[in-house]
Design a protein around this motif. Sequence first.
Motif, PDB file in Angstrom:
ATOM      1  N   LEU A   1      41.702  40.231  45.270  1.00 60.05           N
ATOM      2  CA  LEU A   1      40.826  41.387  45.462  1.00 60.05           C
ATOM      3  C   LEU A   1      40.569  42.124  44.146  1.00 60.05           C
ATOM      4  O   LEU A   1      39.455  42.573  43.880  1.00 60.05           O
ATOM      5  CB  LEU A   1      41.426  42.336  46.495  1.00 60.05           C
ATOM      6  CG  LEU A   1      41.364  41.861  47.941  1.00 60.05           C
ATOM      7  CD1 LEU A   1      42.085  42.859  48.848  1.00 60.05           C
ATOM      8  CD2 LEU A   1      39.941  41.663  48.397  1.00 60.05           C
ATOM      9  N   GLY A   2      41.599  42.238  43.314  1.00 56.76           N
ATOM     10  CA  GLY A   2      41.420  42.866  42.006  1.00 56.76           C
ATOM     11  C   GLY A   2      40.463  42.088  41.122  1.00 56.76           C
ATOM     12  O   GLY A   2      39.617  42.673  40.433  1.00 56.76           O
TER      13      GLY A   2
ATOM     14  N   THR B   1      36.935  42.592  42.389  1.00 52.96           N
ATOM     15  CA  THR B   1      36.469  43.935  42.050  1.00 52.96           C
ATOM     16  C   THR B   1      36.074  44.024  40.584  1.00 52.96           C
ATOM     17  O   THR B   1      35.021  44.585  40.243  1.00 52.96           O
ATOM     18  CB  THR B   1      37.570  44.970  42.361  1.00 52.96           C
ATOM     19  OG1 THR B   1      37.912  44.866  43.738  1.00 52.96           O
ATOM     20  CG2 THR B   1      37.119  46.373  42.040  1.00 52.96           C
TER      21      THR B   1
ATOM     22  N   ALA C   1      32.760  42.208  40.059  1.00 51.73           N
ATOM     23  CA  ALA C   1      31.610  42.964  40.560  1.00 51.73           C
ATOM     24  C   ALA C   1      31.304  44.167  39.676  1.00 51.73           C
ATOM     25  O   ALA C   1      30.133  44.516  39.478  1.00 51.73           O
ATOM     26  CB  ALA C   1      31.878  43.417  41.989  1.00 51.73           C
ATOM     27  N   GLN C   2      32.319  44.800  39.140  1.00 51.28           N
ATOM     28  CA  GLN C   2      32.115  46.015  38.366  1.00 51.28           C
ATOM     29  C   GLN C   2      31.660  45.727  36.939  1.00 51.28           C
ATOM     30  O   GLN C   2      30.761  46.382  36.419  1.00 51.28           O
ATOM     31  CB  GLN C   2      33.396  46.849  38.336  1.00 51.28           C
ATOM     32  CG  GLN C   2      33.222  48.189  37.669  1.00 51.28           C
ATOM     33  CD  GLN C   2      34.456  49.053  37.813  1.00 51.28           C
ATOM     34  OE1 GLN C   2      35.442  48.651  38.403  1.00 51.28           O
ATOM     35  NE2 GLN C   2      34.416  50.251  37.258  1.00 51.28           N
TER      36      GLN C   2
END
Length: 62
Positions: free
Chosen positions: A36-37, A40, A43-44
């Motif tokens: 998940l990290g 993220t 995506a960022q």
Amino acid sequence: MQPLSAPQEIPSVSQARRPASVPAIAAGLAAIGLVLGAVTMWAQYGTAVFFETLAAGLQACF
């Protein structure tokens, strides 16, 4: 004619299953957290910055 061995009971499904151990659950949660990290960050920051961050992190480790 007699059977070669005594009849044995077949264990039920509830007896066959063992609960997962705490370290296995912790390892699974840690793996999910890392994935998940990573998603993220991707995506960022986008792919270029993401890969540069990974490369810098690996270089710092080794």
